[in-house]
Design an enzyme around this catalytic site. Sequence first.
Site, PDB file in Angstrom:
ATOM      1  N   HIS A 156      -0.336 -14.350   5.156  1.00  0.00           N
ATOM      2  CA  HIS A 156       0.106 -12.964   5.388  1.00  0.00           C
ATOM      3  C   HIS A 156       0.920 -12.428   4.202  1.00  0.00           C
ATOM      4  O   HIS A 156       1.724 -11.519   4.360  1.00  0.00           O
ATOM      5  CB  HIS A 156       0.941 -12.844   6.669  1.00  0.00           C
ATOM      6  CG  HIS A 156       0.314 -13.493   7.864  1.00  0.00           C
ATOM      7  ND1 HIS A 156      -0.463 -12.809   8.768  1.00  0.00           N
ATOM      8  CD2 HIS A 156       0.322 -14.782   8.276  1.00  0.00           C
ATOM      9  CE1 HIS A 156      -0.887 -13.654   9.702  1.00  0.00           C
ATOM     10  NE2 HIS A 156      -0.433 -14.854   9.424  1.00  0.00           N
ATOM     11  N   SER A 277       0.955   0.113 -21.705  1.00  0.00           N
ATOM     12  CA  SER A 277       0.792   1.429 -21.103  1.00  0.00           C
ATOM     13  C   SER A 277       0.926   2.465 -22.201  1.00  0.00           C
ATOM     14  O   SER A 277       1.662   2.259 -23.162  1.00  0.00           O
ATOM     15  CB  SER A 277       1.880   1.629 -20.045  1.00  0.00           C
ATOM     16  OG  SER A 277       2.140   3.005 -19.872  1.00  0.00           O
ATOM     17  N   LYS A 283       5.566  -2.052 -20.247  1.00  0.00           N
ATOM     18  CA  LYS A 283       4.470  -2.587 -19.444  1.00  0.00           C
ATOM     19  C   LYS A 283       3.609  -3.626 -20.167  1.00  0.00           C
ATOM     20  O   LYS A 283       3.383  -3.549 -21.359  1.00  0.00           O
ATOM     21  CB  LYS A 283       3.557  -1.433 -19.001  1.00  0.00           C
ATOM     22  CG  LYS A 283       4.214  -0.430 -18.086  1.00  0.00           C
ATOM     23  CD  LYS A 283       4.378  -0.948 -16.666  1.00  0.00           C
ATOM     24  CE  LYS A 283       3.062  -0.917 -15.931  1.00  0.00           C
ATOM     25  NZ  LYS A 283       2.588   0.434 -15.681  1.00  0.00           N
ATOM     26  N   GLU A 290      -7.261  -6.980 -13.013  1.00  0.00           N
ATOM     27  CA  GLU A 290      -7.496  -5.794 -12.166  1.00  0.00           C
ATOM     28  C   GLU A 290      -8.992  -5.484 -12.068  1.00  0.00           C
ATOM     29  O   GLU A 290      -9.515  -5.177 -10.996  1.00  0.00           O
ATOM     30  CB  GLU A 290      -6.776  -4.574 -12.746  1.00  0.00           C
ATOM     31  CG  GLU A 290      -5.272  -4.630 -12.620  1.00  0.00           C
ATOM     32  CD  GLU A 290      -4.624  -3.514 -13.424  1.00  0.00           C
ATOM     33  OE1 GLU A 290      -4.669  -2.357 -12.988  1.00  0.00           O
ATOM     34  OE2 GLU A 290      -4.085  -3.808 -14.506  1.00  0.00           O
TER      35      GLU A 290
END
Length: 460
Positions: A156, A277, A283, A290
Site C-alpha cells: 500500500h 528542468s 531539479k 518516467e
Amino acid sequence: MTMARNPRFTKAADEAALQFTASAGFDWRLIYHDLEGSEAHVAMLGKQGIISQEDVSVIRDGLIKIRDEVQAGVFIPRIEYEDVHMNIEARLAELIGPVAGRLHTGRSRNDQVALDMHLFMRDVGLRHRQQLWDVMDALVTQAEQYPQVIIPGYTHLQAAQPVLFAHHMMAYVAMLRRDWERLADWQARVSVSPLGAGALSGSPYPTDPEAVAVQLGLDDTYTNSMDAVADRDFLIEYMSWASLLMVHLSRLGEELVLWSSQEFGFVRMADGYSTGSSIMPQKRNPDVAELMRGKAGRVFGSLLTLLTVMKGLPLAYHSDMQEDKEAVFNVVDTLDALLPAASGMLRTLTLQGDRIQMRLREDYTAATDLADMLVARGMPFREAHHLIGGLVTQLEHDHIRFADVTPEYLGRVAPGIPWEWMEKLSAEAVIGRRQQSMSTGPQFVSRAVATAREWLNKGL
Ligand code: ARG
C-alpha cells in the site's frame, strides 16, 4: 518500361483515394524482407520448373540491383504504386523489362505481405531477446553490487517489512525472465511461412512452400492457406507480450521515480540518465524512468488498435489488415528505444545508503516480528497484532523509534514485552529470520542472485 495500368479500370486512381489507401509511406521499412522473400520465391519457381532458370537469374540480378539502390538511398517509394511490393515490382520492370512480370507467379500480395511481417518480426524477436537480456543483466549486476543493503519493503506504499535491495531487484528479474520465456515461445510461432497460400486458396502451380520456408530459415509453413493470409495473431501476440512487459517495466519505472525523489532519496540516477528542468535549477528529473512508465500507454494502445481491426473480420484478407503495420512498428520502435535506455539507467544508478538507513530507523517495519515473538511465547497472533499496534501508536505519539526504546520506557508502556527483544528488531535481524527459499533471507537471496547469474551466462 513502367508497369502497365490495370485494364479493369479506365481511370487512374483518384488522388485522395490513393493518398488514403497507400501504405508505401510506412511499409517501406519491410523492403529488405520483401526482397529476401522474393529471392526465395523466385528460386523456388525456377527449381520447380514454373519459370525458366534464365528468367530466374535475370529476376535475381534485378532484385540484387534494387537492394543496392535501397542501400545507396536512391530508391525512393512512390505513392502511386501503393505499397512496397508494387514499388519493387515496378522498379524491377524498369530494370529488366517484361520478365519482371514472372516474379509474382503463384503468389499474391496477401501471402507476400504476411511473409514480410513474419521475417521482419523474426529479426525483432532476436533483437528483443538481446535487449531484454541486457536489462536483466543490469538488474542482477545491481543485486550483486549491493548484496547487503536493506531497504523498507512496501505494501500500500506504506513501509511494511525490511527486505534486501537485491531481493527487490530479483523480483523484477523473475518477472522479466517470464517475459523472456514468453518471447521465446512466441518466436516459434513467428518462424512459420505463409508463402504458398496465394490470395487465399493456394495456387495451381506446383510450388514448394516447404522449400521456401527452409531457404528463409523458417521452421515451418502454415497448414491452412486461408489462415495463412487472414490471421495476424502473431502480431497481436507480440503486442500482448510487449504490453505485459510494459506493465512490469512501468512498475519498475514508477519505483525509480519514487526512489529518486527527495522524499525517498533511495537512489541517485547517473547524470547521463537525468535531465535538468528548464526553470528550476535544483531539479534532476528521472526522465528515462518516467518514460519507462509512460510509454506503456502507446504499447497498450497499439495492441487495442490491432485487436479492434481484426475483430469480426470475415476470412480471408481485407485492406483493414494493412493497419497492422503502424501499430506494430510503433511498439517495435518503442521497445528498441526503451530497452537499451532502461538497461543503461539501471546499470548506472547508485544507492544512497544514508537515506535508506534513516528511513529504516524511522519506520516501524519490525513490528510484525515483535508480534511474532509474542506468538512464539504462546499468544494468539491476532492478540499479539493488537498489542503491538497499540505499542506503535504510543511510540509514534512519543516520537520514539524502536531503536531508541529504553528499558524504563518499555516497562511503563508495554510491561509484557521483555526489553531484550528490542535488540532483535534491527533490519538485519528481521531479514535473518526469514526462512523460505523464496524469502528475503540473505542466504536465499544470494543463491537466487547466483542462479540468475548462471542462467544469464548461458542465456541467449
Ligand atoms: N499493403 C497491403 C498490406 O499491407 C499489402 C497486401 C495487399 N493485398 C491486396 N490484395 N490489396 O496489407
